[in-house]
Design a protein around this motif. Structure first.
Motif, PDB file in Angstrom:
ATOM      1  N   GLU A  76       0.761  -1.014   0.126  1.00 13.65           N
ATOM      2  CA  GLU A  76       0.090  -0.133  -0.015  1.00 13.65           C
ATOM      3  C   GLU A  76       0.883   1.179   0.008  1.00 13.65           C
ATOM      4  O   GLU A  76       0.445   2.244  -0.803  1.00 13.65           O
ATOM      5  N   ARG A  77       1.958   1.187   0.818  1.00 11.84           N
ATOM      6  CA  ARG A  77       2.791   2.361   0.776  1.00 11.84           C
ATOM      7  C   ARG A  77       3.541   2.686  -0.590  1.00 11.84           C
ATOM      8  O   ARG A  77       3.726   3.702  -0.956  1.00 11.84           O
ATOM      9  N   ARG A  79       2.257   1.757  -3.418  1.00 13.33           N
ATOM     10  CA  ARG A  79       1.529   1.889  -4.613  1.00 13.33           C
ATOM     11  C   ARG A  79       1.350   3.677  -4.417  1.00 13.33           C
ATOM     12  O   ARG A  79       0.964   4.279  -5.493  1.00 13.33           O
ATOM     13  N   LYS A  80       1.262   4.074  -3.303  1.00 14.17           N
ATOM     14  CA  LYS A  80       1.347   5.641  -2.975  1.00 14.17           C
ATOM     15  C   LYS A  80       2.449   6.307  -3.020  1.00 14.17           C
ATOM     16  O   LYS A  80       2.569   7.420  -2.852  1.00 14.17           O
ATOM     17  N   TYR A 182      -4.474   3.973 -10.945  1.00 15.20           N
ATOM     18  CA  TYR A 182      -4.330   5.161 -11.683  1.00 15.20           C
ATOM     19  C   TYR A 182      -4.437   5.052 -12.888  1.00 15.20           C
ATOM     20  O   TYR A 182      -4.407   4.178 -13.675  1.00 15.20           O
TER      21      TYR A 182
END
Length: 249
Positions: A76-77, A79-80, A182
């Motif tokens: 998750e980190r 991807r961000k 995205y």
């Protein structure tokens, strides 16, 4: 598949089946390739190979829960954009081992390297994956892959599982320079396929990444949801088994 009225040479109208979608896009992990099964088999090999039971880890299950939890949070980190690929691969094992008070850097690096060597050789697929892909190929659907995984790893997974030949284009986030959900990665894949969002459909298991991501660029979606958890968004279609694609395509 939709039905439309078409004129016969005699002037009589008749119902004709036409392909609603011209290109199919699939997610890989958790949709076709059984990530959980393959991951667990790989982790068990590492657990046994490195004798973690003799180093303070009470059970394989405890180690697995720790690793999977850290891996999901780190992805998750990633991807961000908060961490890079090297940090993701390194930290998930370091943090899992530290949960059991094992601060062995050499062990951490060995497990990280071996995990990436072993995992892509696993071959477990979801039930009727190949049968469904055969069915779609026989109907002459061009099929493509959109995956957030890393290029080398994802290509090896598909090749070793015997499904790479079904796909015309395999688009990874690494090559596209963009991650699901995205728009960039979907637009890149659509462009590679030489089609449009309106003529395409995305099949995937991740609501946020696959389904909402595809919806965001105007693409219809098939939500592969075998566990049937509640959702906060209504996809174009929802299926619990891959064979159900035959009712749609």
């Amino acid at each position: 598949m939709t039905l439309v009225w078409k004129p016969h040479l005699s002037g009589i109208l008749y119902l004709c089946r036409v392909m609603r979608y011209k290109h199919l896009f699939f997610d890989l992990d958790h949709t076709l390739w059984d990530f959980e099964t393959n991951e667990q088999e790989t982790l068990l090999e590492l657990f046994d190979t490195h004798g973690l039971a003799n180093r303070g880890v009470p059970t394989f299950e405890a180690f697995s829960v720790s690793y999977v939890g850290h891996n999901e949070r780190l992805w998750e980190r990633f991807r961000k954009g908060f961490i890079n690929r090297a940090e993701l691969r390194d930290k998930r094992f370091r943090l899992a081992l530290l949960d059991f008070k094992i601060g062995d850097e050499k062990l951490c690096q060995a497990m990280s390297t071996q995990f990436l060597e072993i995992l892509p050789n696993k071959k477990a697929l979801f039930p009727e994956t190949k049968e469904t892909l055969d069915y779609l190929a026989a109907k002459n659907y061009p099929m493509h892959m959109i995956t957030n995984g890393f290029e080398e790893t994802q290509l090896l997974k598909m090749r070793n599982a015997g499904i790479d030949h079904y796909f015309t284009h395999i688009v990874t986030s690494e090559v596209a320079g963009s991650l699901k959900p995205y728009p960039g990665i979907f637009e890149y894949a659509i462009g590679k396929a030489g089609t449009s969002a309106a003529e395409s459909i995305m099949v995937g298991d991740a609501m946020e990444l696959d389904i909402k991501g595809a919806h965001g660029v105007g693409m219809d979606q098939v939500y592969f949801n075998p566990a049937k958890p509640p959702v906060d968004f209504t996809p174009t279609y929802t299926i619990g088994h891959l064979k159900e694609l035959r009712n749609i395509l």
